[in-house]
Design a protein around this motif. Structure first.
Motif, mmCIF file in Angstrom:
data_model
loop_
_atom_site.group_PDB
_atom_site.id
_atom_site.type_symbol
_atom_site.label_atom_id
_atom_site.label_comp_id
_atom_site.label_asym_id
_atom_site.label_seq_id
_atom_site.Cartn_x
_atom_site.Cartn_y
_atom_site.Cartn_z
ATOM 1 N N SER A 12 2.270 -8.530 3.849
ATOM 2 C CA SER A 12 2.948 -7.632 4.783
ATOM 3 C C SER A 12 4.462 -7.796 4.694
ATOM 4 O O SER A 12 5.196 -6.851 4.960
ATOM 5 N N PHE B 223 5.443 -5.439 1.973
ATOM 6 C CA PHE B 223 5.407 -4.058 2.441
ATOM 7 C C PHE B 223 6.579 -3.775 3.378
ATOM 8 O O PHE B 223 7.116 -2.676 3.390
ATOM 9 N N CYS C 178 9.131 -0.814 2.683
ATOM 10 C CA CYS C 178 9.386 0.226 3.687
ATOM 11 C C CYS C 178 10.868 0.309 4.028
ATOM 12 O O CYS C 178 11.392 1.404 4.238
ATOM 13 N N VAL D 288 1.136 6.486 2.220
ATOM 14 C CA VAL D 288 0.695 5.157 2.624
ATOM 15 C C VAL D 288 -0.820 5.164 2.681
ATOM 16 O O VAL D 288 -1.416 6.024 3.331
ATOM 17 N N THR E 82 -4.145 2.899 3.740
ATOM 18 C CA THR E 82 -4.535 1.726 4.514
ATOM 19 C C THR E 82 -5.796 1.107 3.924
ATOM 20 O O THR E 82 -6.500 1.725 3.129
ATOM 21 N N ILE F 201 1.725 2.677 11.865
ATOM 22 C CA ILE F 201 0.748 1.991 11.024
ATOM 23 C C ILE F 201 1.130 0.518 10.961
ATOM 24 O O ILE F 201 2.275 0.182 10.652
ATOM 25 N N ILE G 272 -1.831 -1.981 5.651
ATOM 26 C CA ILE G 272 -1.426 -1.194 4.490
ATOM 27 C C ILE G 272 -1.974 -1.809 3.209
ATOM 28 O O ILE G 272 -1.860 -3.004 2.970
ATOM 29 N N ILE H 3 1.718 1.668 -1.021
ATOM 30 C CA ILE H 3 2.751 2.645 -0.684
ATOM 31 C C ILE H 3 3.262 3.234 -1.992
ATOM 32 O O ILE H 3 3.514 2.504 -2.950
#
Length: 93
Positions: free
Chosen positions: A3, A6, A10, A20, A22, A77, A82, A85
């Motif tokens: 994360s 990510f 982002c 994106v 999930t 989200i 995720i 991406i």
């Protein structure tokens, strides 16, 4: 990818059109409007204008966000949900 990875991605794509995906198979297309260490806020592409954020409330699509009141259809989200991406502009060549 973690994360944290990510989150950095982002941050780099903030304001750009992305897709994106999930972990549960959901696919979201839109512009990244906000990012924090827990979640990303996506403005869907082609969302209806003129509602001004007034709509029916709900917990969001697949339980990952808040739709309706005050957010004008933005999707939240969780970064931990995720799976991937991708920039949308790369697919329109």
């Amino acid at each position: 990818m973690s994360s944290c990875g990510f989150y950095e991605m982002c941050q780099r794509y903030h304001g750009r059109a992305v897709t994106v995906q999930t972990k549960d198979g959901g696919v979201y297309r839109g512009y990244i409007r906000e990012v924090d260490r827990r979640q990303v806020v996506i403005e869907p592409i082609g969302r209806p204008r003129g509602l001004g954020g007034f709509g029916y409330g709900g917990f969001g699509i697949r339980g990952y966000g808040f739709g309706g009141y005050g957010y004008g259809g933005y999707q939240r989200i969780a970064l931990g949900a995720i799976a991937g991406i991708a920039l949308l502009s790369l697919f329109f060549w």
